[in-house]
Each structure stands twice: as structure tokens, then as C-alpha cells.
Design a protein around this motif. Structure first.
Motif, PDB file in Angstrom:
ATOM      1  N   ASP A 135       8.159  -3.258  -5.233  1.00 16.96           N
ATOM      2  CA  ASP A 135       8.362  -3.200  -6.718  1.00 16.96           C
ATOM      3  C   ASP A 135       7.615  -4.487  -7.243  1.00 16.96           C
ATOM      4  O   ASP A 135       6.746  -4.314  -8.451  1.00 16.96           O
ATOM      5  N   THR A 181       0.642 -12.489 -12.284  1.00 16.40           N
ATOM      6  CA  THR A 181       0.847 -11.740 -13.386  1.00 16.40           C
ATOM      7  C   THR A 181       1.516 -12.458 -14.384  1.00 16.40           C
ATOM      8  O   THR A 181       1.436 -12.390 -15.637  1.00 16.40           O
ATOM      9  N   HIS A 224      -2.570  -7.793  -6.196  1.00 12.10           N
ATOM     10  CA  HIS A 224      -3.551  -7.579  -7.042  1.00 12.10           C
ATOM     11  C   HIS A 224      -4.198  -6.061  -6.596  1.00 12.10           C
ATOM     12  O   HIS A 224      -4.617  -5.423  -7.656  1.00 12.10           O
ATOM     13  N   ASP A 225      -4.625  -5.797  -5.353  1.00 12.48           N
ATOM     14  CA  ASP A 225      -5.238  -4.868  -4.847  1.00 12.48           C
ATOM     15  C   ASP A 225      -4.265  -3.473  -5.103  1.00 12.48           C
ATOM     16  O   ASP A 225      -4.941  -2.567  -5.018  1.00 12.48           O
ATOM     17  N   ASN A 226      -3.100  -3.766  -5.147  1.00 13.60           N
ATOM     18  CA  ASN A 226      -2.057  -2.717  -5.148  1.00 13.60           C
ATOM     19  C   ASN A 226      -1.335  -2.548  -6.384  1.00 13.60           C
ATOM     20  O   ASN A 226      -0.505  -1.785  -6.618  1.00 13.60           O
ATOM     21  N   ASN A 227      -1.821  -3.312  -7.422  1.00 14.87           N
ATOM     22  CA  ASN A 227      -1.215  -3.327  -8.686  1.00 14.87           C
ATOM     23  C   ASN A 227       0.491  -3.381  -8.656  1.00 14.87           C
ATOM     24  O   ASN A 227       1.082  -2.813  -9.352  1.00 14.87           O
ATOM     25  N   VAL A 228       0.842  -4.422  -7.810  1.00 19.85           N
ATOM     26  CA  VAL A 228       2.083  -5.037  -7.669  1.00 19.85           C
ATOM     27  C   VAL A 228       2.132  -6.337  -8.681  1.00 19.85           C
ATOM     28  O   VAL A 228       1.438  -7.181  -8.208  1.00 19.85           O
ATOM     29  N   PRO A 229       3.189  -6.339  -9.425  1.00 20.92           N
ATOM     30  CA  PRO A 229       3.178  -7.598 -10.008  1.00 20.92           C
ATOM     31  C   PRO A 229       3.598  -8.696  -9.370  1.00 20.92           C
ATOM     32  O   PRO A 229       4.485  -8.486  -8.412  1.00 20.92           O
ATOM     33  N   GLN A 253       1.012  -1.235  -0.048  1.00 22.33           N
ATOM     34  CA  GLN A 253       0.142   0.091   0.055  1.00 22.33           C
ATOM     35  C   GLN A 253       0.835   1.223   0.042  1.00 22.33           C
ATOM     36  O   GLN A 253       0.630   2.227  -0.665  1.00 22.33           O
TER      37      GLN A 253
END
Ligand code: MRU
Length: 362
Positions: free
Chosen positions: A235, A338, A264-269, A230
């Protein structure tokens, strides 16, 4: 990889007799480095079951050598089939165990009994060598993912769960292989290491092997990863796996699924590193059909550590009468992954992605 300047693999043959099998006793790490010598089928099976040796690719290689030890005692077809089943029954989730034993049996069934022991040792050595090459390739294919996160004045932060390093394979590791490759290439990186309760593979093993290689890292409580994500402090996530369905669902150490949800919720690969030996081509629905090992409740109720006087002690950390459940793995559905990093390249976590890299499985 090197421990204090000395090159090790996680399984190797005794240099003098060329038949007994050495492993590092991973139940003794990080407190002491102890080498075990396995001489019988039962010692090999016990080492896998008790997790003196562990990690999906490594238990495949040790199982192969375990069958070699069994054949030394009795190379008849009946004994060989029985002993392979006995070794296979030690741990259910990592498909590498079944894969390695099937490969050994396929090679040995057509081999005359008198030649079986020699052929078995040669096949087990091939399995071990191929694992090293596959994991090294995973490092190369994972490297661009870490390079992509490089920015001036920024240290790349990678989060990993459990131990998918060289201790979990014959060498290099799966999830840690891109990390070692990037570190060796001079990339400024740092690894968040999930402690990985209940057996603490992250706290005990990943920290130990990253430390021996000089890779900067910080161990965190299993529940901390979502918070770091969050706040932009992760990265990418790279984890290993014990079994991947043909559709890209990935079983890994319990708690991996929760990290995938947070990523997924934080757009982290969220990448899963898998050699092809960990792909179960027979299985489509990983969540429904991958068998999940249930281990002893004592792993949850008790913890082991080193006391200030140096002695290693195990103590209960749960109220005396409370029961505990201990599923050892969970399955991350492909939609949260991902992509997969294999020895043939990266692909989407899907049947199309996997079959694109492994067309012979169509
Ligand atoms: O129970 P373990 O310690 O054998 O579980 C190991 C893991 O879950 C690893 O992440 C997995 O085997 C990948 S190993 C390269």
C-alpha cells in the motif's frame, strides 16, 4: 521501546557513574542482546565506524556523548576541536553526525574549560531527548498515511528498507515510528522488510525490533519489492534517510533508489521519514553532492549467520578471486519521493515544501 517488557533507549548513561555511555551492540543482533559500555573517545568512534551503533539520528547522539568522553580526558579547546573532527570522520553520509558535533561545539566554544564536561553532558542529553520527541511526532504525522490505506477486510501492507526503527534512533525510529503508532492504535498492518544486503539491517535488526513489539512482518529478498508492488501487495513504502538535500533528494541505504523506481512505476506512495536533524540545508543537488560511504568489500563477499549448533560464523559467498564494490548508500531524487514526514508535519520533497515547514531556513 520495550524488549521483553523492559524499556530501552538505544543510547543511555550508566546509572551508577552517570558518565560512561551504554549502547546495544547492533553487530550482535539478532543473535544476542549485548550492552556495550563506552568510556573513551576512541571506543565511541570505533562503535560508530564498526556499526556497533548505527542509523543517522543515533550516530549523532552517540557522537555527542563521544565528545563528552573525549572532554573528560582533555577539555582544552585544541583537544575538543581535534576530537570532534576525529569522531566526525567515522562515517561520511549521515549528516546527523556533523550536525550533532557542530551543535556541541557551538555550545562549548563559549563555555569555560572547567565547566565544559558538565555542559557537554547536558547538551548531549538534550540532543537525545529531542530526537525521541521528533521521532514520536513523525509517528503522529505518518499515521494518517497508514490510516488512509485501511479498508474493510484488508491488512495494510507497508514496505520498508534497511532499519529506520528505534535501533537507528534514540527511540521510536523514523520510518518505523508511523508503523508503531498505527499498530498501537489497533490498525491491522503488516510490514514487508527488505533484507538489505550487504549488512542485512532489515533481516537482522528490523525483523528483531518489529518482532519484539509484536508487529506482523515478513522479510523478503531485496529484489522482491517490485514484484509485490506489481501485484497490489504494497500500500505504501516508508523509508528513513541519512541526508536530505534542501530540495528533497534523500540518501538512504543502498537499494532504496530501486524501490523508489518500482514504487513510481506502480503508483505506490513512497514516503521518506526525516527529522530536521537529517536535512542538509547547505546542499541542493543530493545526487551529485551527498558523499556516499564506500565500505569494505568483505561486507559483500562474506555473510554472517548462526549455524545449527548456535555458533555465529562468517563465510565467503563470492568466488575466491572476484572483487566486490560496496557503496553503502544511494540517493533517491526528489521527483520519486511522494513526500517527506518530519517532526513538523508532512511536505512535498522540494525546497518549497521544506521551507514551508521550516521558514527559519529561508
Ligand atoms: O549504514 P546504516 O545502517 O547506519 O544506515 C542506516 C540507514 O540507511 C537508515 O535507513 C537511515 O539512517 C535512517 S535511520 C532512522
Amino acid at each position: 521501546m520495550k524488549i521483553d517488557g523492559i524499556a530501552y533507549r538505544s543510547v543511555w548513561l550508566n546509572a551508577d557513574d552517570r558518565w560512561s555511555v551504554h549502547i546495544l551492540d547492533q553487530t550482535k543482533l539478532p543473535w544476542s542482546l549485548e550492552v556495550l559500555r563506552l568510556t573513551t573517545r576512541d571506543e565511541a568512534a570505533h562503535a560508530i565506524k564498526s556499526m556497533q551503533t548505527r542509523g543517522a539520528p543515533l550516530i549523532g547522539a552517540v557522537a555527542a556523548y563521544g565528545l563528552c568522553l573525549a572532554l573528560r580526558a582533555d577539555a582544552s579547546t585544541e583537544a575538543m576541536e581535534r576530537d570532534a573532527e576525529l569522531i566526525n570522520a567515522t562515517r561520511p553520509t549521515a549528516v546527523n553526525l556533523r550536525w550533532a558535533l557542530d551543535r556541541m561545539l557551538t555550545r562549548l566554544r563559549n563555555t569555560p574549560v572547567s565547566e565544559r564536561v558538565a555542559v557537554a553532558y547536558a547538551e548531549a542529553a538534550l540532543i537525545a531527548d529531542e530526537d525521541v520527541a521528533q521521532n514520536q511526532a513523525i509517528g503522529q504525522f505518518g499515521l494518517p498515511l497508514i490510516e488512509a490505506a485501511v479498508r474493510p477486510g484488508h491488512r495494510v501492507n507497508v514496505l520498508t528498507h534497511c532499519n529506520a526503527g528505534w535501533l537507528a534512533t534514540v527511540d521510536w525510529g523514523t520510518a518505523l515510528s508511523p508503523i508503531y503508532t498505527a499498530f498501537n492504535a489497533g490498525i491491522d498492518l503488516h510490514v514487508w522488510v527488505d533484507e538489505t544486503r550487504p549488512r542485512n539491517q532489515g533481516a537482522a535488526l528490523t525483523t528483531w525490533e518489529l518482532g519484539k513489539h509484536g508487529v506482523p512482518h515478513t522479510v523478503v529478498a531485496d529484489n522482491a519489492g517490485g514484484h509485490f508492488m506489481q501485484h497490489g501487495m504494497v500500500d505504501l513504502v516508508i523509508v528513513g534517510t541519512d541526508r536530505v538535500s534542501r530540495t528533497g533528494d534523500a540518501a538512504n541505504k543502498i537499494g532504496t533508489y530501486l524501490k523508489a523506481l518500482a514504487a513510481h512505476d506502480n503508483n505506490v506512495p513512497f514516503w521518506v521519514a526525516t527529522p530536521s536533524t537529517t536535512i542538509d540545508w547547505e546542499l541542493s543537488d543530493g545526487v551529485a553532492d551527498i558523499p556516499i560511504e564506500e565500505r569494505s568489500a568483505a561486507e559483500v563477499t562474506d555473510m554472517t549467520g548462526r549455524l545449527p549448533d548456535g555458533t555465529i560464523a562468517t563465510m565467503r559467498v563470492v568466488a575466491a578471486d572476484s572483487p566486490a564494490a560496496n557503496p553503502a548508500f544511494d540517493v533517491t531524487p526528489a521527483r520519486l519521493v511522494t513526500g517527506l514526514i518530519t517532526e513538523r508535519g508532512r511536505c512535498s520533497a522540494s525546497a518549497d515544501g521544506l521551507l514551508g515547514l521550516f521558514p527559519e531556513r529561508r
